[in-house]
Design a protein around this motif. Structure first.
Motif, short mmCIF file in Angstrom:
data_model
loop_
_atom_site.label_atom_id
_atom_site.label_comp_id
_atom_site.label_asym_id
_atom_site.label_seq_id
_atom_site.Cartn_x
_atom_site.Cartn_y
_atom_site.Cartn_z
N HIS A 275 32.18 36.03 8.30
CA HIS A 275 33.38 35.33 8.77
C HIS A 275 33.02 34.01 9.44
CE1 HIS A 275 35.58 39.07 8.03
NE2 HIS A 275 34.63 39.70 8.68
N GLN A 276 34.03 33.17 9.62
CA GLN A 276 33.83 31.89 10.31
C GLN A 276 34.12 31.99 11.80
OE1 GLN A 276 32.49 29.10 8.85
NE2 GLN A 276 32.15 30.63 7.27
N GLY A 277 34.18 33.22 12.28
CA GLY A 277 34.40 33.45 13.70
C GLY A 277 33.41 34.48 14.22
N LEU A 278 33.30 34.57 15.55
CA LEU A 278 32.37 35.51 16.19
C LEU A 278 33.14 36.68 16.78
CD1 LEU A 278 30.14 32.97 18.18
CD2 LEU A 278 29.63 34.00 15.97
N SER A 279 32.59 37.87 16.59
CA SER A 279 33.16 39.04 17.24
C SER A 279 32.72 39.07 18.70
CB SER A 279 32.70 40.32 16.54
OG SER A 279 31.29 40.48 16.72
N LEU A 280 33.30 39.96 19.50
CA LEU A 280 32.90 40.09 20.89
C LEU A 280 31.42 40.44 20.99
CD1 LEU A 280 33.48 40.26 23.92
CD2 LEU A 280 34.20 42.64 23.58
N CYS A 281 30.95 41.36 20.14
CA CYS A 281 29.53 41.75 20.18
C CYS A 281 28.63 40.56 19.87
CB CYS A 281 29.27 42.89 19.18
SG CYS A 281 30.01 44.46 19.67
N GLN A 282 29.01 39.75 18.89
CA GLN A 282 28.19 38.58 18.54
C GLN A 282 28.20 37.55 19.67
OE1 GLN A 282 30.33 37.81 14.82
NE2 GLN A 282 28.40 38.03 13.69
N PHE A 283 29.36 37.33 20.28
CA PHE A 283 29.45 36.36 21.35
C PHE A 283 28.63 36.80 22.55
CE2 PHE A 283 31.76 34.83 25.20
CZ PHE A 283 31.41 33.49 25.08
N THR B 188 28.56 22.65 16.42
CA THR B 188 27.42 22.79 15.51
C THR B 188 26.74 24.13 15.70
OG1 THR B 188 27.06 20.39 15.53
CG2 THR B 188 25.22 21.77 14.81
N LEU B 189 26.56 24.54 16.96
CA LEU B 189 25.94 25.83 17.24
C LEU B 189 26.80 26.98 16.72
CD1 LEU B 189 23.76 27.58 18.56
CD2 LEU B 189 25.00 27.35 20.72
N HIS B 190 28.10 26.88 16.88
CA HIS B 190 29.00 27.93 16.39
C HIS B 190 28.84 28.11 14.88
CE1 HIS B 190 32.89 29.53 14.89
NE2 HIS B 190 32.86 30.26 16.01
N ALA B 191 28.74 26.99 14.14
CA ALA B 191 28.58 27.08 12.69
C ALA B 191 27.27 27.79 12.34
CB ALA B 191 28.60 25.68 12.08
N GLU B 192 26.21 27.53 13.11
CA GLU B 192 24.93 28.19 12.86
C GLU B 192 25.00 29.67 13.15
OE1 GLU B 192 21.77 26.27 14.93
OE2 GLU B 192 22.19 24.28 14.10
N LEU B 193 25.69 30.05 14.24
CA LEU B 193 25.79 31.46 14.59
C LEU B 193 26.61 32.23 13.57
CD1 LEU B 193 26.43 31.17 18.45
CD2 LEU B 193 24.32 31.91 17.33
N CYS B 194 27.58 31.57 12.95
CA CYS B 194 28.45 32.24 11.98
C CYS B 194 27.79 32.41 10.62
CB CYS B 194 29.76 31.46 11.81
SG CYS B 194 30.86 31.60 13.24
N GLN B 195 26.69 31.70 10.39
CA GLN B 195 26.02 31.79 9.09
C GLN B 195 25.49 33.20 8.82
OE1 GLN B 195 23.03 28.75 9.00
NE2 GLN B 195 24.48 27.12 8.47
N ALA B 196 25.22 33.92 9.91
CA ALA B 196 24.64 35.26 9.73
C ALA B 196 25.69 36.31 9.36
CB ALA B 196 23.92 35.69 11.01
#
Length: 488
Positions: A432-440, A421-429
């Motif tokens: 893409h449906q995935g996180l880059s290294l900088c985002q992670f 659920t948290l991953h989906a919220e972080l990807c809303q910004a």
């Protein structure tokens, strides 16, 4: 300080008193069965959907009530001290009892005149206990049937809004036993109907605590034996004033549960926490994430250190972005473990597939975290490299939901659904449906709240203390501020 001046005195008294008490208590327990059976014998399922009345109610109810009191008396509970006044079923259709700290807590049923309870459906197959649940016309919930919870909610609402037709329903809203040092997060089931509830406090004011049966600690037999060895155990049951929900609380069961939890915690003089159990794992809510009170990673570290293994000397051999499934035998060879018990214990910390294999990337990340030789920047970068996936089109590698959930489960003990659920919220910004290294790394290192979690869980002291300032247990005990719930 305890009841006895010398441990030998306790052992001698226990050796004499406990066997007699436990034997007599089990005899009384089995004597309860005929009364429980008689109340429901010959009744159809349709008839059992309504409250039982007449001679069955009079004879069987009084028989079970009297024998139950004798049962607890024989186990050493010579006194049940009652404070306050129990509300009628019209004033409060629902009773909520806390703290729930032991399997002795059903003693609260006695001053409450045997209200209806909510129990696991699996308990119906337990000898005597199953008969008592049928006698009680308990509301049964199955953890294996998703539709069961919906039926329970509907049944609770039906009984709670029957205008006094049904007896009160008793809930232990924490849902499991704790050590009564703090209140676990209340589950909303008792509050869904939106009717007034009466809080009931349970205290065991004995100089020696033998009753607590929590996540960690003595097992059932030891708790039973130690309690039966006490000359006298006292229970305090206190009825607080009926809590009438506001219109907003009636619409929002979670808000209602949180507010009643705070009222009860204040009366008990202990913290009201966000800690709850997901399966057998105690977790706390921090920001938008659920994390384990003590990650299994710490437990794994203890197992490996006891076996003399230094995680930093293990050849990882894990390929970034590609799973490599290994068996328990290969796991033992890779970690150079020979003791079968240690191998089984360590292997069980990792999620296994249908064939009983684990992804070696999970093992590599766990060992890297336990090694302690990497900085948090290096460790989070390694985690990303292990679980991020290469893109056919678009920017480099991205960390998708499954990889993100695996990392948080391994490092923080987060339940996978909460992490997803948290991953989906972080990807809303992002696009893409995935996180880059900088985002992670922005999330895991620089986020004001979650960044502290990573530094706490990945740099624990060799012997984590429950009261360590800033630690996960400190978060759970309320010594650090937690985010307010919506609607508070």
């Amino acid at each position: 300080s305890g009841t006895f001046s010398h441990p030998l005195q306790f052992c001698l008294l226990g050796a004499l008193l406990a066997p007699i008490r436990v034997l007599l208590a089990f005899i009384v327990l089995f004597l309860l069965w005929p009364f429980a059976w008689l109340q429901v014998a010959g009744l159809t399922e349709k008839q059992l959907q309504e409250p039982i009345t007449g001679w069955r109610k009079t004879v069987c109810h009084n028989g079970v009530l009297g024998l139950s009191r004798l049962l607890f008396f024989l186990l050493g509970f010579l006194r049940i001290r009652v404070r306050g006044q129990r509300a009628s079923r019209l004033q409060a259709p629902v009773l909520v009892a806390a703290p729930h700290s032991t399997f002795f807590d059903p003693i609260v049923l006695l001053p409450c005149d045997l209200p209806k309870v909510v129990s696991r459906a699996e308990n119906l197959s337990v000898p005597v206990i199953g008969a008592l649940l049928r006698f009680n016309q308990a509301i049964l919930v199955s953890r294996h049937d998703p539709a069961s919870r919906r039926r329970v909610v509907e049944e609770v609402r039906r009984r709670a809004t029957s205008g006094g037709k049904w007896p009160q329903v008793l809930f232990f809203p924490e849902g499991t036993c704790s050590n009564k040092k703090a209140l676990l997060k209340f589950k909303p089931g008792a509050f869904i109907a939106g009717v007034p509830v009466q809080p009931v406090l349970i205290r065991y004011p004995n100089s020696l605590d033998t009753t607590s049966w929590a996540w960690r600690g003595p097992g059932v037999l030891k708790v039973l034996w130690l309690t039966a060895s006490q000359p006298c155990s006292i229970v305090d049951v206190e009825f607080l004033p009926v809590y009438h929900p506001s219109p907003e609380e009636s619409r929002n069961p979670t808000l209602y549960a949180n507010n009643v939890q705070r009222v009860m915690a204040q009366a008990l003089g202990i913290p009201a926490t966000e800690c709850e159990f997901v399966g057998n794992l105690p977790v706390i809510v921090v920001g938008r994430l659920k994390v384990a009170l003590e990650p299994q990673l710490w437990e794994l570290g203890k197992v490996l250190r006891k076996a003399g293994l230094s995680p930093g000397h293990v050849d990882m051999g894990a390929e970034p972005g590609r799973s490599r499934m290994i068996s328990q035998e290969e796991f033992a060879r890779q970690l150079q473990l020979s003791d079968p018990q240690t191998v089984t214990g360590a292997f069980s910390y990792f999620q296994q597939d249908a064939q009983g294999l684990v992804d070696f990337r999970d093992v590599a990340l766990a060992l890297a975290a336990l090694d302690g030789g990497r900085s948090l920047d290096e460790l989070t970068r390694l985690a990303f490299e292990l679980f991020a996936e290469e893109q056919v089109e678009g920017p480099g590698r991205l960390l998708y939901r499954d990889g993100f959930s695996t990392i948080l489960h391994l490092l923080l003990g987060s339940p996978r659904p909460a992490a997803a659920t948290l991953h989906a919220e972080l990807c809303q910004a992002g696009p893409h449906q995935g996180l880059s290294l900088c985002q992670f790394q922005a999330f895991s290192l620089h986020d004001p709240l979650h960044g502290k979690l990573f530094s706490t869980y990945l740099r624990p002291s060799p012997k984590p203390q429950a009261s360590a300032p800033g630690g996960p247990a400190a978060l759970a005990n309320g010594t650090l501020p937690l985010p307010k719930q919506k609607g508070d």
